[in-house]
Design a protein around this motif. Structure first.
Motif, PDB file in Angstrom:
ATOM      1  N   PHE A  18     -10.053  36.279 -25.332  1.00 56.02           N
ATOM      2  CA  PHE A  18     -11.154  36.507 -26.266  1.00 56.02           C
ATOM      3  C   PHE A  18     -11.987  35.239 -26.433  1.00 56.02           C
ATOM      4  N   SER A  19     -11.333  34.081 -26.450  1.00 56.81           N
ATOM      5  CA  SER A  19     -12.046  32.806 -26.596  1.00 56.81           C
ATOM      6  C   SER A  19     -13.010  32.585 -25.437  1.00 56.81           C
ATOM      7  N   VAL A  20     -12.532  32.848 -24.230  1.00 55.94           N
ATOM      8  CA  VAL A  20     -13.389  32.703 -23.050  1.00 55.94           C
ATOM      9  C   VAL A  20     -14.543  33.699 -23.114  1.00 55.94           C
ATOM     10  N   PHE A  21     -14.243  34.924 -23.539  1.00 54.03           N
ATOM     11  CA  PHE A  21     -15.278  35.960 -23.631  1.00 54.03           C
ATOM     12  C   PHE A  21     -16.363  35.567 -24.633  1.00 54.03           C
ATOM     13  N   ILE A  22     -15.969  35.138 -25.837  1.00 49.65           N
ATOM     14  CA  ILE A  22     -16.956  34.805 -26.868  1.00 49.65           C
ATOM     15  C   ILE A  22     -17.746  33.567 -26.471  1.00 49.65           C
ATOM     16  N   PHE A  23     -17.096  32.627 -25.773  1.00 55.40           N
ATOM     17  CA  PHE A  23     -17.808  31.438 -25.274  1.00 55.40           C
ATOM     18  C   PHE A  23     -18.891  31.846 -24.285  1.00 55.40           C
ATOM     19  N   LEU A  46     -26.827  24.141 -25.789  1.00 55.88           N
ATOM     20  CA  LEU A  46     -25.470  24.349 -25.278  1.00 55.88           C
ATOM     21  C   LEU A  46     -24.422  23.661 -26.151  1.00 55.88           C
ATOM     22  N   LEU A  47     -24.866  22.784 -27.037  1.00 53.51           N
ATOM     23  CA  LEU A  47     -23.947  22.124 -27.961  1.00 53.51           C
ATOM     24  C   LEU A  47     -23.135  23.140 -28.753  1.00 53.51           C
ATOM     25  N   GLN A  48     -23.779  24.242 -29.190  1.00 55.34           N
ATOM     26  CA  GLN A  48     -23.109  25.225 -30.053  1.00 55.34           C
ATOM     27  C   GLN A  48     -21.953  25.946 -29.348  1.00 55.34           C
ATOM     28  N   PRO A  49     -22.160  26.554 -28.163  1.00 52.12           N
ATOM     29  CA  PRO A  49     -21.033  27.223 -27.492  1.00 52.12           C
ATOM     30  C   PRO A  49     -19.876  26.289 -27.178  1.00 52.12           C
ATOM     31  N   PHE A  50     -20.179  25.062 -26.756  1.00 46.22           N
ATOM     32  CA  PHE A  50     -19.110  24.133 -26.412  1.00 46.22           C
ATOM     33  C   PHE A  50     -18.373  23.635 -27.654  1.00 46.22           C
ATOM     34  N   THR A  51     -19.082  23.511 -28.770  1.00 45.99           N
ATOM     35  CA  THR A  51     -18.408  23.156 -30.025  1.00 45.99           C
ATOM     36  C   THR A  51     -17.475  24.273 -30.462  1.00 45.99           C
ATOM     37  N   LEU A  52     -17.919  25.522 -30.300  1.00 49.83           N
ATOM     38  CA  LEU A  52     -17.049  26.652 -30.631  1.00 49.83           C
ATOM     39  C   LEU A  52     -15.798  26.637 -29.758  1.00 49.83           C
ATOM     40  N   LEU A  53     -15.952  26.282 -28.493  1.00 49.35           N
ATOM     41  CA  LEU A  53     -14.805  26.226 -27.592  1.00 49.35           C
ATOM     42  C   LEU A  53     -13.777  25.209 -28.093  1.00 49.35           C
ATOM     43  N   LEU A  83     -12.046  26.762 -31.127  1.00 50.52           N
ATOM     44  CA  LEU A  83     -11.080  27.784 -30.717  1.00 50.52           C
ATOM     45  C   LEU A  83      -9.815  27.146 -30.156  1.00 50.52           C
ATOM     46  N   PHE A  84      -9.961  26.059 -29.402  1.00 52.92           N
ATOM     47  CA  PHE A  84      -8.800  25.346 -28.870  1.00 52.92           C
ATOM     48  C   PHE A  84      -7.975  24.757 -30.011  1.00 52.92           C
ATOM     49  N   LYS A 130      -4.858  33.059 -37.966  1.00 52.47           N
ATOM     50  CA  LYS A 130      -5.839  32.664 -36.955  1.00 52.47           C
ATOM     51  C   LYS A 130      -6.936  33.720 -36.831  1.00 52.47           C
ATOM     52  N   VAL A 131      -6.527  34.978 -36.898  1.00 51.31           N
ATOM     53  CA  VAL A 131      -7.499  36.081 -36.813  1.00 51.31           C
ATOM     54  C   VAL A 131      -8.441  36.058 -38.005  1.00 51.31           C
ATOM     55  N   ILE A 132      -7.918  35.759 -39.198  1.00 53.29           N
ATOM     56  CA  ILE A 132      -8.753  35.698 -40.403  1.00 53.29           C
ATOM     57  C   ILE A 132      -9.819  34.617 -40.268  1.00 53.29           C
ATOM     58  N   VAL A 133      -9.406  33.414 -39.840  1.00 56.17           N
ATOM     59  CA  VAL A 133     -10.348  32.305 -39.681  1.00 56.17           C
ATOM     60  C   VAL A 133     -11.420  32.658 -38.661  1.00 56.17           C
ATOM     61  N   LEU A 134     -10.987  33.208 -37.542  1.00 57.93           N
ATOM     62  CA  LEU A 134     -11.926  33.567 -36.477  1.00 57.93           C
ATOM     63  C   LEU A 134     -12.897  34.649 -36.934  1.00 57.93           C
ATOM     64  N   ALA A 135     -12.372  35.626 -37.663  1.00 56.69           N
ATOM     65  CA  ALA A 135     -13.215  36.723 -38.143  1.00 56.69           C
ATOM     66  C   ALA A 135     -14.256  36.232 -39.141  1.00 56.69           C
TER      67      ALA A 135
END
Length: 335
Positions: free
Chosen positions: A27-32, A100-107, A110-111, A123-128
């Motif tokens: 899911f992390s790769v997908f959302i990135f 591109l700063l935003q997607p890479f910061t999200l990555l 997520l890590f 973890k699901v709550i925070v992500l949601a």
């Protein structure tokens, strides 16, 4: 009652999910990739928001040896970015898009979340909370650096606290360099950094105080050096500098109050989550009160539908809420 039962069942489901880590990574790769697609699909010049071009023209000006606060962005405004933001956006400028700063910061976030030793459902709550927040997608769409700047700062505070919680100034030189860098990105980061560092700074040895202060000041000078080299005349600097832009929405007494309070509250910090909680109170109060005062003075419609107030500032507390939850979840796990 049925709602609580449903939530409890979801909690059990995620906690017992055997391949949760694999699903999380997928899911992390997908959302990135999804955020990457959004960013690359949007033409920045079609936007009525200039955060991306304010960063871009600042970086371009520095590379060309020009004073960055004298150059106009695609909406005809001068940049309000502090020098550190230019360095933060430089790698992505070289890649062709500062957004591109935003997607890479999200990555990175997520890590960090993946590595946390908390329950799966937490973890699901925070992500949601992040991914269901319209304000976050606004940041992505307009290629803003605002929320990413805060997330990177909080990643640093959380990581540093977990490694050196018993002696924050153990690696004083490196701490001073990183702190100076973040202070040079945006004025609001002074609040959480003061809450995090000040009481420990007062309690540490004189040697560590002198070392930290010296390296901090030298680092600030070096970070700002490219701008100092290209300074125009004094009158021009008074009119065109980042402080004029970053403080224009809040009354001066509120800004001074918000900068003083962290020095006092720093002595009440007992755990890292307190840093984030007090920052929520201070920044939320600063932005909220400023917005109310602006509405009283200039009218509600003008502040909502006009350009008299930057409504995106109201989402400033979102990253701090996320990190507060993560820290609290870790405290629950430890206890």
């Amino acid at each position: 009652m049925s709602v609580f039962i449903g939530i409890h069942k979801l909690k059990l489901y995620f906690n017992k999910l055997k391949k949760f880590n694999s699903y999380f990574i997928f899911f992390s790769v997908f959302i990135f990739l999804f955020l990457l697609f959004i960013n690359l699909s949007i033409d920045g010049y079609s936007l009525n928001v200039d955060r991306w071009s304010a960063m871009e023209i600042g970086i371009k000006s520095l590379l060309e040896g020009k004073y960055p606060y004298a150059v106009l962005d695609h909406l005809g405004n001068t940049t309000s970015n502090f020098p550190g933001l230019f360095y933060l956006g430089l790698p992505f400028y070289l890649l062709g898009d500062v957004g591109l700063l935003q997607p890479f910061t999200l990555l990175l976030l997520l890590f960090f979340l993946f590595r946390l030793k908390i329950e799966n459902y937490q973890k699901v709550i925070v992500l949601a909370l992040l991914l269901f927040a319209p304000a976050y997608y606004w940041e992505i769409i307009v290629k803003s650096d605002f929320m990413s700047n805060s997330i990177l700062l909080l990643l640093f505070i959380s990581t540093w606290s977990s490694k050196f919680g018993k002696d924050i100034f153990k690696k004083g030189i490196f701490l001073a360099i990183i702190s100076a860098f973040f202070v040079s990105t945006r004025g609001t980061v002074i609040i959480p950094l003061t809450l995090f560092l000040f009481s420990s700074f007062i309690k540490t040895t004189t040697y560590k105080k002198v070392l930290f202060s010296s390296v901090f000041i030298i680092s600030l000078v070096l970070i700002s050096l490219p701008i100092f080299i290209n300074l125009p005349n004094f009158d021009f600097i008074i009119e065109h500098n980042p402080f004029n832009h970053q403080t224009r929405y809040a009354p001066q007494f509120l800004i001074i109050t918000a900068l003083i309070i962290p020095f006092i509250l720093s002595f009440k910090i007992s755990k890292t989550s307190d840093v984030f909680l007090y920052t929520i109170y201070i920044l939320g109060g600063l932005v909220g009160i400023s917005f109310i005062l602006n509405c009283i003075e200039e009218g509600f419609d003008q502040n909502i539908y006009g350009n008299l107030f930057d409504l995106s500032y109201l989402s400033i507390v979102l990253p701090f809420i996320l990190f507060y939850l993560m820290e609290e979840y870790q405290n629950i796990k430890l206890n």
